[in-house]
Design a protein around this motif. Structure first.
Motif, PDB file in Angstrom:
ATOM      1  N   ASN A  20      26.613  56.820  -9.158  1.00 39.76           N
ATOM      2  CA  ASN A  20      27.634  57.600  -9.842  1.00 39.76           C
ATOM      3  C   ASN A  20      28.618  58.235  -8.869  1.00 39.76           C
ATOM      4  O   ASN A  20      29.823  58.217  -9.083  1.00 39.76           O
ATOM      5  N   HIS A  21      28.087  58.829  -7.796  1.00 40.48           N
ATOM      6  CA  HIS A  21      28.955  59.445  -6.802  1.00 40.48           C
ATOM      7  C   HIS A  21      28.200  59.601  -5.488  1.00 40.48           C
ATOM      8  O   HIS A  21      26.973  59.511  -5.459  1.00 40.48           O
ATOM      9  N   THR A  22      28.954  59.821  -4.437  1.00 40.19           N
ATOM     10  CA  THR A  22      28.375  60.149  -3.146  1.00 40.19           C
ATOM     11  C   THR A  22      29.295  61.164  -2.485  1.00 40.19           C
ATOM     12  O   THR A  22      30.493  61.219  -2.782  1.00 40.19           O
ATOM     13  N   ILE A  23      28.723  61.995  -1.625  1.00 37.06           N
ATOM     14  CA  ILE A  23      29.500  63.014  -0.932  1.00 37.06           C
ATOM     15  C   ILE A  23      29.931  62.468   0.422  1.00 37.06           C
ATOM     16  O   ILE A  23      29.125  61.894   1.157  1.00 37.06           O
ATOM     17  N   VAL A  24      31.197  62.641   0.738  1.00 34.55           N
ATOM     18  CA  VAL A  24      31.770  62.166   1.995  1.00 34.55           C
ATOM     19  C   VAL A  24      32.197  63.392   2.805  1.00 34.55           C
ATOM     20  O   VAL A  24      33.077  64.151   2.373  1.00 34.55           O
ATOM     21  N   ALA A  25      31.574  63.587   3.955  1.00 31.82           N
ATOM     22  CA  ALA A  25      31.913  64.714   4.812  1.00 31.82           C
ATOM     23  C   ALA A  25      33.266  64.481   5.475  1.00 31.82           C
ATOM     24  O   ALA A  25      33.574  63.368   5.907  1.00 31.82           O
ATOM     25  N   ALA A  26      34.061  65.548   5.568  1.00 33.04           N
ATOM     26  CA  ALA A  26      35.394  65.443   6.154  1.00 33.04           C
ATOM     27  C   ALA A  26      35.783  66.761   6.807  1.00 33.04           C
ATOM     28  O   ALA A  26      35.389  67.832   6.332  1.00 33.04           O
ATOM     29  N   HIS A  27      36.544  66.677   7.886  1.00 33.69           N
ATOM     30  CA  HIS A  27      37.063  67.891   8.515  1.00 33.69           C
ATOM     31  C   HIS A  27      38.248  68.443   7.725  1.00 33.69           C
ATOM     32  O   HIS A  27      38.492  69.644   7.739  1.00 33.69           O
ATOM     33  N   ASP A  28      38.978  67.577   7.049  1.00 31.72           N
ATOM     34  CA  ASP A  28      40.081  67.976   6.173  1.00 31.72           C
ATOM     35  C   ASP A  28      39.965  67.116   4.916  1.00 31.72           C
ATOM     36  O   ASP A  28      40.410  65.962   4.894  1.00 31.72           O
ATOM     37  N   THR A  75      32.436  57.713  -7.779  1.00 29.92           N
ATOM     38  CA  THR A  75      33.338  58.687  -7.193  1.00 29.92           C
ATOM     39  C   THR A  75      32.895  59.030  -5.782  1.00 29.92           C
ATOM     40  O   THR A  75      31.710  59.256  -5.535  1.00 29.92           O
ATOM     41  N   LEU A  76      33.848  59.053  -4.865  1.00 27.59           N
ATOM     42  CA  LEU A  76      33.603  59.549  -3.519  1.00 27.59           C
ATOM     43  C   LEU A  76      34.113  60.984  -3.504  1.00 27.59           C
ATOM     44  O   LEU A  76      35.311  61.224  -3.689  1.00 27.59           O
ATOM     45  N   ASP A  77      33.188  61.918  -3.354  1.00 20.67           N
ATOM     46  CA  ASP A  77      33.501  63.344  -3.416  1.00 20.67           C
ATOM     47  C   ASP A  77      33.617  63.904  -2.004  1.00 20.67           C
ATOM     48  O   ASP A  77      32.612  64.078  -1.312  1.00 20.67           O
ATOM     49  N   TYR A  78      34.839  64.184  -1.577  1.00 18.66           N
ATOM     50  CA  TYR A  78      35.076  64.692  -0.229  1.00 18.66           C
ATOM     51  C   TYR A  78      34.717  66.170  -0.163  1.00 18.66           C
ATOM     52  O   TYR A  78      35.115  66.961  -1.015  1.00 18.66           O
ATOM     53  N   LEU A  79      33.945  66.525   0.866  1.00 20.05           N
ATOM     54  CA  LEU A  79      33.489  67.888   1.096  1.00 20.05           C
ATOM     55  C   LEU A  79      33.844  68.280   2.517  1.00 20.05           C
ATOM     56  O   LEU A  79      33.491  67.579   3.468  1.00 20.05           O
ATOM     57  N   GLU A  80      34.535  69.382   2.656  1.00 18.87           N
ATOM     58  CA  GLU A  80      34.989  69.810   3.973  1.00 18.87           C
ATOM     59  C   GLU A  80      33.857  70.470   4.760  1.00 18.87           C
ATOM     60  O   GLU A  80      33.059  71.225   4.194  1.00 18.87           O
ATOM     61  N   THR A  81      33.818  70.167   6.055  1.00 15.98           N
ATOM     62  CA  THR A  81      32.833  70.753   6.950  1.00 15.98           C
ATOM     63  C   THR A  81      33.446  70.965   8.323  1.00 15.98           C
ATOM     64  O   THR A  81      34.350  70.221   8.720  1.00 15.98           O
ATOM     65  N   ASP A  82      32.946  71.975   9.021  1.00 12.75           N
ATOM     66  CA  ASP A  82      33.351  72.208  10.410  1.00 12.75           C
ATOM     67  C   ASP A  82      32.351  71.589  11.376  1.00 12.75           C
ATOM     68  O   ASP A  82      32.575  71.584  12.584  1.00 12.75           O
ATOM     69  N   GLU A  83      31.249  71.092  10.860  1.00 10.85           N
ATOM     70  CA  GLU A  83      30.198  70.512  11.691  1.00 10.85           C
ATOM     71  C   GLU A  83      30.565  69.099  12.130  1.00 10.85           C
ATOM     72  O   GLU A  83      31.482  68.479  11.589  1.00 10.85           O
ATOM     73  N   ASP A  84      29.815  68.585  13.112  1.00 17.26           N
ATOM     74  CA  ASP A  84      29.984  67.193  13.520  1.00 17.26           C
ATOM     75  C   ASP A  84      29.689  66.291  12.329  1.00 17.26           C
ATOM     76  O   ASP A  84      28.808  66.594  11.506  1.00 17.26           O
ATOM     77  N   ASN A  87      37.855  60.583   9.904  1.00 15.77           N
ATOM     78  CA  ASN A  87      36.615  61.221  10.352  1.00 15.77           C
ATOM     79  C   ASN A  87      35.672  60.248  11.045  1.00 15.77           C
ATOM     80  O   ASN A  87      34.555  60.610  11.390  1.00 15.77           O
ATOM     81  N   GLY A  88      36.110  59.002  11.215  1.00 17.45           N
ATOM     82  CA  GLY A  88      35.273  58.007  11.864  1.00 17.45           C
ATOM     83  C   GLY A  88      34.393  57.221  10.916  1.00 17.45           C
ATOM     84  O   GLY A  88      33.613  56.374  11.351  1.00 17.45           O
ATOM     85  N   HIS A  89      34.487  57.493   9.604  1.00 20.92           N
ATOM     86  CA  HIS A  89      33.733  56.691   8.650  1.00 20.92           C
ATOM     87  C   HIS A  89      34.275  55.264   8.705  1.00 20.92           C
ATOM     88  O   HIS A  89      35.484  55.040   8.816  1.00 20.92           O
ATOM     89  N   ARG A  90      33.381  54.305   8.619  1.00 23.53           N
ATOM     90  CA  ARG A  90      33.771  52.899   8.676  1.00 23.53           C
ATOM     91  C   ARG A  90      34.000  52.382   7.262  1.00 23.53           C
ATOM     92  O   ARG A  90      33.080  52.324   6.453  1.00 23.53           O
ATOM     93  N   LEU A  91      35.224  52.022   6.983  1.00 22.39           N
ATOM     94  CA  LEU A  91      35.588  51.488   5.677  1.00 22.39           C
ATOM     95  C   LEU A  91      35.708  49.979   5.778  1.00 22.39           C
ATOM     96  O   LEU A  91      36.141  49.450   6.798  1.00 22.39           O
ATOM     97  N   GLU A  92      35.315  49.309   4.717  1.00 20.78           N
ATOM     98  CA  GLU A  92      35.342  47.849   4.684  1.00 20.78           C
ATOM     99  C   GLU A  92      35.913  47.397   3.359  1.00 20.78           C
ATOM    100  O   GLU A  92      35.599  47.962   2.315  1.00 20.78           O
ATOM    101  N   ILE A  93      36.754  46.360   3.414  1.00 19.29           N
ATOM    102  CA  ILE A  93      37.171  45.674   2.199  1.00 19.29           C
ATOM    103  C   ILE A  93      36.696  44.225   2.337  1.00 19.29           C
ATOM    104  O   ILE A  93      36.761  43.637   3.421  1.00 19.29           O
ATOM    105  N   LEU A  94      36.166  43.673   1.252  1.00 20.60           N
ATOM    106  CA  LEU A  94      35.696  42.296   1.258  1.00 20.60           C
ATOM    107  C   LEU A  94      35.934  41.679  -0.100  1.00 20.60           C
ATOM    108  O   LEU A  94      35.925  42.371  -1.113  1.00 20.60           O
ATOM    109  N   THR A  95      36.159  40.362  -0.105  1.00 24.35           N
ATOM    110  CA  THR A  95      36.482  39.674  -1.347  1.00 24.35           C
ATOM    111  C   THR A  95      35.281  38.942  -1.950  1.00 24.35           C
ATOM    112  O   THR A  95      35.366  38.515  -3.110  1.00 24.35           O
ATOM    113  N   ARG A  96      34.226  38.765  -1.179  1.00 19.56           N
ATOM    114  CA  ARG A  96      33.000  38.128  -1.702  1.00 19.56           C
ATOM    115  C   ARG A  96      31.808  38.923  -1.200  1.00 19.56           C
ATOM    116  O   ARG A  96      31.748  39.254  -0.020  1.00 19.56           O
ATOM    117  N   PRO A  97      30.838  39.199  -2.062  1.00 19.59           N
ATOM    118  CA  PRO A  97      29.644  39.902  -1.589  1.00 19.59           C
ATOM    119  C   PRO A  97      28.923  39.046  -0.543  1.00 19.59           C
ATOM    120  O   PRO A  97      28.864  37.826  -0.677  1.00 19.59           O
TER     121      PRO A  97
END
Length: 127
Positions: free
Chosen positions: A6-14, A47-56, A112-122
């Motif tokens: 349903n959703h996941t939390i994505v850590a972000a500095h902004d 849903t990707l739910d962005y959450l701000e953090t000051d941590e690494d 934030n260094g998260h690795r994003l990927e787009i692909l056309t076939r699983p």
């Protein structure tokens, strides 16, 4: 009951800049804030739910299955933004896309260094 992500939390500095980055690259919209979260809804309802953090931030991997036409549009935005992209998740093949299982795929990083990927076939689907 069918189990669905349903959703996941994505850590972000902004969180605003990070949510806007994802939405702009994928051609989506940033939703209204929900508590401390800034959501970006993917068309399959996750849903990707962005959450701000000051941590690494430990980089995570987010892969998006797209159509051939969507790949062209998204990849065009990646290139127009001057983003470095790779054919592999380990950043060993810069400036390339892959053709696994008869499709196309590429990786690029968010602010934030998260690795994003787009692909056309699983992966593993043959081709």
């Amino acid at each position: 009951m069918t189990v669905q992500l349903n959703h996941t939390i994505v850590a972000a500095h902004d969180k605003r800049a990070s949510a806007r980055f994802l939405a702009d690259v994928l051609g989506l919209e940033v939703s209204e804030p929900y508590g401390p979260f800034l959501p970006v809804e993917i068309p399959n309802g996750v849903t990707l739910d962005y959450l701000e953090t000051d941590e690494d931030i430990a980089p995570q991997h987010y892969a998006f299955l797209v159509s051939e036409d969507e790949f062209d549009s998204i990849f065009g935005r990646v290139r127009a933004a001057g983003l470095t992209y790779w054919a592999d998740p380990f950043h060993h093949r810069p400036g390339e896309i892959n053709h696994h299982d008869g499709g196309r795929g590429t990786y690029f990083d968010d602010p934030n260094g998260h690795r994003l990927e787009i692909l056309t076939r699983p992966y593993g689907s043959g081709g």
